[in-house]
Design an enzyme around this catalytic site. Structure first.
Site, PDB file in Angstrom:
ATOM      1  CD  GLU A 259      45.279  42.819  53.422  1.00  0.00           C
ATOM      2  OE1 GLU A 259      45.408  42.105  53.828  1.00  0.00           O
ATOM      3  OE2 GLU A 259      44.775  43.405  52.257  1.00  0.00           O
ATOM      4  CG  HIS A 282      41.731  40.857  53.546  1.00  0.00           C
ATOM      5  ND1 HIS A 282      42.977  40.793  52.867  1.00  0.00           N
ATOM      6  CD2 HIS A 282      40.925  40.049  52.862  1.00  0.00           C
ATOM      7  CE1 HIS A 282      42.917  39.813  51.962  1.00  0.00           C
ATOM      8  NE2 HIS A 282      41.681  39.292  51.764  1.00  0.00           N
TER       9      HIS A 282
HETATM   10  P1  NAI Z   1      37.331  35.021  39.504  1.00  0.00           P
HETATM   11  O1  NAI Z   1      38.421  34.205  39.271  1.00  0.00           O
HETATM   12  O2  NAI Z   1      36.063  34.012  39.805  1.00  0.00           O
HETATM   13  O3  NAI Z   1      36.932  36.343  38.787  1.00  0.00           O
HETATM   14  C1  NAI Z   1      37.509  37.084  38.461  1.00  0.00           C
HETATM   15  C2  NAI Z   1      37.310  37.749  37.268  1.00  0.00           C
HETATM   16  O4  NAI Z   1      38.002  39.071  36.867  1.00  0.00           O
HETATM   17  C3  NAI Z   1      37.500  36.992  36.116  1.00  0.00           C
HETATM   18  O5  NAI Z   1      36.138  36.784  35.512  1.00  0.00           O
HETATM   19  C4  NAI Z   1      38.438  37.561  35.253  1.00  0.00           C
HETATM   20  O6  NAI Z   1      38.451  37.321  33.695  1.00  0.00           O
HETATM   21  C5  NAI Z   1      38.349  38.898  35.576  1.00  0.00           C
HETATM   22  N1  NAI Z   1      39.655  39.754  35.373  1.00  0.00           N
HETATM   23  C6  NAI Z   1      40.794  39.468  35.278  1.00  0.00           C
HETATM   24  N2  NAI Z   1      41.577  40.363  34.824  1.00  0.00           N
HETATM   25  C7  NAI Z   1      40.905  41.524  34.468  1.00  0.00           C
HETATM   26  C8  NAI Z   1      41.016  42.645  34.108  1.00  0.00           C
HETATM   27  N3  NAI Z   1      42.275  43.273  33.906  1.00  0.00           N
HETATM   28  N4  NAI Z   1      40.122  43.493  34.054  1.00  0.00           N
HETATM   29  C9  NAI Z   1      38.593  43.068  34.035  1.00  0.00           C
HETATM   30  N5  NAI Z   1      38.492  41.937  34.560  1.00  0.00           N
HETATM   31  C10 NAI Z   1      39.356  40.911  34.857  1.00  0.00           C
HETATM   32  O7  NAI Z   1      37.737  35.432  41.302  1.00  0.00           O
HETATM   33  P2  NAI Z   1      36.677  35.927  42.463  1.00  0.00           P
HETATM   34  O8  NAI Z   1      36.268  34.507  43.463  1.00  0.00           O
HETATM   35  O9  NAI Z   1      35.363  36.409  42.075  1.00  0.00           O
HETATM   36  O10 NAI Z   1      37.615  36.697  43.185  1.00  0.00           O
HETATM   37  C11 NAI Z   1      37.671  38.205  42.834  1.00  0.00           C
HETATM   38  C12 NAI Z   1      38.935  38.773  43.704  1.00  0.00           C
HETATM   39  O11 NAI Z   1      38.335  38.716  45.046  1.00  0.00           O
HETATM   40  C13 NAI Z   1      40.276  37.995  43.830  1.00  0.00           C
HETATM   41  O12 NAI Z   1      41.151  39.054  44.024  1.00  0.00           O
HETATM   42  C14 NAI Z   1      40.178  37.360  45.071  1.00  0.00           C
HETATM   43  O13 NAI Z   1      41.612  37.577  45.737  1.00  0.00           O
HETATM   44  C15 NAI Z   1      39.417  38.536  45.945  1.00  0.00           C
HETATM   45  N6  NAI Z   1      38.791  37.989  47.217  1.00  0.00           N
HETATM   46  C16 NAI Z   1      38.774  38.736  48.304  1.00  0.00           C
HETATM   47  C17 NAI Z   1      38.194  38.599  49.346  1.00  0.00           C
HETATM   48  C18 NAI Z   1      38.132  39.145  50.588  1.00  0.00           C
HETATM   49  O14 NAI Z   1      38.202  38.769  51.839  1.00  0.00           O
HETATM   50  N7  NAI Z   1      38.205  40.597  50.418  1.00  0.00           N
HETATM   51  C19 NAI Z   1      37.698  37.232  49.751  1.00  0.00           C
HETATM   52  C20 NAI Z   1      37.741  36.224  48.658  1.00  0.00           C
HETATM   53  C21 NAI Z   1      38.405  36.792  47.273  1.00  0.00           C
END
Ligand code: NAI
Length: 398
Positions: A259, A282
């Site tokens: 990015e 993003h």
């Molecule tokens: P979180 O940690 O609350 O949830 C992530 C979930 O994914 C967990 O339940 C975990 O067990 C699961 N997980 C991990 N590896 C996995 C796999 N191989 N297969 C299936 N499930 C798996 O995280 P949150 O807060 O929900 O964020 C999710 C993603 O969103 C992160 O990558 C974060 O960086 C991204 N994000 C993006 C933003 C954007 O601006 N686009 C803003 C905020 C977060």
């Protein structure tokens, strides 16, 4: 009262919250780095930053009065966490303040993809009238597959059900289903049943190219992919193939393997100019509401630490969720995690005749963190002697 310096134009609600608690707050609009930062931040007990201020080993070690760092953002790789840990300085961020913002973007993208909004909007701007019902759909009654049922995934689940979608999810951990959502035993099973697939997993070695040709081919023909998680989770060339061959009917992508560092850099992607592909820079978590929530969340963490020595949620420090009222006087001490320290601390307390009402201890590989509530008496003498121990890093009384 402690002095707090906030850099990088942190949301004004943080200043309001901190000033209300009696702290002396100063605000700078821009980031500072290196020698300028060392000079500007001298004499402050708390420092608030966003992503552009680099808290390097040299900077942290040159700020002897610094007691706590507030990262008013999600990411924390701009902070040398090891050094701040060893120096007894906890750092707090706001990992979940933008959860709802991402979830709302995803919901809007499902409708936008199902109605080809990106393309018809662009054509209308160019003067072309593309009125047609062909290939346009409601999302009601369709199936959404959520990969990663954490903070964001589960919010998407609730919102999607409210709009009449059936929700399936796959997570590597056992997660309680919300509403009528159904957990799937495998990713492949979810992919084969979903009209929309949205990814909400963290960036880990396991999730790198989680969606490459094998998984994309498992998706239903004519289905849609949404990725607002991390850029490395989708193999972009494989996605381009799946779109060009019309196996997928569209995609909405917010994050990319590479990015631009700033809005001044141009952005290129193999996904540009493909039909029914929505590309966003993003912005999943970028809303004013999220900024406000971040301001509030981190300001509250700073207050809890400075007033009560509470370190719950710190990213680089033993987490101690101590009571947020002080019984008598509170003494906190950060020390090197070597054998015998607590014996020395307790014998100082008993030698000066101070009485401990409660004591909390948490440790990590480098440091120990102890918080004690003591009855009035010789607590100041105890604090002075504890601070003078060769193992002590930081000692403070409230
Ligand atoms: P979180 O940690 O609350 O949830 C992530 C979930 O994914 C967990 O339940 C975990 O067990 C699961 N997980 C991990 N590896 C996995 C796999 N191989 N297969 C299936 N499930 C798996 O995280 P949150 O807060 O929900 O964020 C999710 C993603 O969103 C992160 O990558 C974060 O960086 C991204 N994000 C993006 C933003 C954007 O601006 N686009 C803003 C905020 C977060």
């Amino acid at each position: 009262m402690e002095k707090i310096l906030l850099l990088e134009g942190i949301h004004p609600n943080a200043i309001e919250i901190l000033e209300k608690e009696g702290f002396q707050v100063e605000l700078e609009k821009s980031a500072f780095n290196g020698k300028d930062l060392i000079e500007r931040a001298q004499g402050y007990q708390a420092l608030g930053i966003r992503s552009k201020t680099q808290l390097t080993q040299e900077v942290i070690k040159s700020l002897p009065e610094l007691r706590v760092i507030g990262a008013f953002c999600i990411g924390i790789n701009q902070i040398d966490l090891e050094t701040s840990n060893i120096c007894g300085i906890p750092a707090f961020n706001a990992p979940y303040s933008n959860t709802r913002s991402v979830a709302e973007l995803v919901i809007s993208e499902m409708i936008a993809l199902a109605r080809k909004l990106g393309d018809v909007n662009m054509m209308a701007h160019k003067g072309q009238w593309l009125k047609s019902a062909n290939g346009n759909h409601e999302i009601r009654g369709k199936t959404l597959g959520i990969v990663g049922y954490g903070h964001i995934g589960s919010q998407v689940s609730v919102l999607a059900e409210a709009m009449g979608l059936k929700v399936l999810y796959f997570d590597i951990l056992k997660k309680l289903p919300l509403g009528n959502a159904r957990s799937m035993d495998s990713l492949d099973e979810l992919l084969g049943l979903s009209d929309f697939v949205t990814l909400h997993v963290p960036e880990t070695p396991m999730t790198t190219n989680l969606m490459s040709s094998h998984q994309l081919n498992k998706m239903k023909k004519g289905s849609f992919l949404i990725n607002a998680s991390r850029g490395t989770v989708v193999d972009i060339p494989d996605l381009v193939t799946a779109l060009k061959t019309q196996h997928l009917a569209g995609a909405a992508i917010d994050v990319y393997p590479k990015e631009p560092d700033s809005n001044n850099e141009s952005f290129t992607s193999e996904l540009q100019n493909l039909e029914n592909v929505i590309l966003t820079p993003h912005i999943g978590g970028s809303t004013e509401e999220a900024q406000q929530a971040i301001g509030c969340e981190v300001a509250e963490s700073l207050i809890r630490y400075l007033k009560f020595s509470f370190t719950g949620g710190a990213v680089n420090f033993p987490n101690l969720e101590v009571p947020m009222h002080i019984d008598g006087h509170r003494l906190m001490n950060v020390h090197k995690n070597v054998p015998g320290v607590m014996r020395e601390i307790n014998s100082i307390v008993s030698d000066v005749g101070a009485n401990i009402r409660s004591q909390y201890l948490a440790t990590d590989a480098n440091i120990g963190y102890v918080v004690m509530d003591m009855e009035k008496g010789h607590f100041k003498e105890a604090a002075k002697k504890i601070a003078a121990l060769p193992t002590s890093i930081k000692t403070q009384v409230h």
